[in-house]
Motif scaffolding. Structure first.
Motif, short mmCIF file in Angstrom:
data_model
loop_
_atom_site.label_atom_id
_atom_site.label_comp_id
_atom_site.label_asym_id
_atom_site.label_seq_id
_atom_site.Cartn_x
_atom_site.Cartn_y
_atom_site.Cartn_z
N GLU A 1 42.38 45.49 41.24
CA GLU A 1 42.24 44.07 41.57
C GLU A 1 41.43 43.92 42.86
OE1 GLU A 1 44.95 40.15 42.62
OE2 GLU A 1 45.96 42.00 41.99
N ARG B 1 38.00 41.66 43.42
CA ARG B 1 37.86 40.64 44.45
C ARG B 1 36.71 40.96 45.41
NH1 ARG B 1 42.45 37.00 44.96
NH2 ARG B 1 43.99 37.49 43.37
N ARG B 2 36.50 42.25 45.71
CA ARG B 2 35.35 42.63 46.54
C ARG B 2 34.04 42.32 45.82
NH1 ARG B 2 38.33 47.22 47.64
NH2 ARG B 2 37.09 48.47 46.21
N GLY C 1 34.51 38.13 44.66
CA GLY C 1 35.05 37.16 45.61
C GLY C 1 36.41 36.67 45.13
N GLU C 2 36.88 35.64 45.79
CA GLU C 2 38.17 35.06 45.42
C GLU C 2 38.00 34.25 44.13
OE1 GLU C 2 41.27 35.65 46.67
OE2 GLU C 2 40.08 37.20 47.68
N THR D 1 44.09 31.21 39.34
CA THR D 1 44.85 32.33 38.78
C THR D 1 45.94 31.79 37.89
OG1 THR D 1 46.40 32.40 40.63
CG2 THR D 1 44.44 33.80 40.81
N LEU E 1 42.64 36.21 36.56
CA LEU E 1 41.78 35.75 37.64
C LEU E 1 40.61 35.01 37.00
CD1 LEU E 1 41.61 39.13 39.61
CD2 LEU E 1 43.24 37.26 39.94
N TYR F 1 37.06 33.28 37.09
CA TYR F 1 35.75 33.18 37.74
C TYR F 1 34.87 32.37 36.80
CZ TYR F 1 37.40 36.87 40.80
OH TYR F 1 38.12 37.59 41.72
#
Length: 154
Positions: free
Chosen positions: A37, A41-42, A45-46, A50, A59, A61
């Motif tokens: 995870e 996220r890296r 991004g955020e 969720t 998650l 996106y």
């Protein structure tokens, strides 16, 4: 004569591997099954949102849903890992270049022919690398392709 031998060898290899992609194809939008995870996220991004499924966390996106959960027993030092991917955005592509928005014929060109598989939520073309418990899944009834997904069996 040498060219004919090479052509025959290439065709023989193509036939053996038709419909069986490399395990690296179990990736969408640059995110692969089994990634942590934290890596997701890296990379992305955020998430915009969720959802806790009870078995993992989805998650959200733009054009990509990444599901993370525990592949082993949960614990404080055990990271959640990617267990499923579903891409609908034009950048949600497999490493071979299959993307939502492309014609269904592109699936066969890239991965070979496959028999449609009926599931409770639709009919799909599915491609499972040997030895993997995950497979590439493309809805067979939609043209152009609406979603490219990777599904796994625990």
């Amino acid at each position: 004569m040498r060219n004919i031998i090479v052509l025959v060898a290439v065709l023989a290899v193509s036939e053996v591997h038709a419909g069986v992609p490399n395990i690296s194809e179990l990736s969408i939008g640059g995110i692969e099954i089994g990634a942590t995870e934290a890596r997701v996220r890296r990379s992305l991004g955020e998430p915009a949102g969720t959802f806790d499924t009870g078995e993992g966390l989805e998650l959200y996106y733009p054009g990509l849903v990444v599901t993370v959960g525990w592949l082993e027993s949960p614990g404080p030092d055990v990271p959640r890992r990617v267990t499923a991917l579903a891409g609908t955005g034009f950048n949600a592509c497999t490493p071979a270049g299959l993307c939502p928005g492309m014609p269904v014929a592109e699936v066969t060109r890239l991965y070979g022919p496959a028999e449609p598989v009926r599931r409770e939520n639709g009919t799909f073309l599915e491609y499972q690398p040997k030895g993997a418990n995950c497979w590439l899944q493309i809805r067979a009834s939609a043209d152009p392709i609406y979603e490219v997904a990777v599904a796994c069996q625990p």
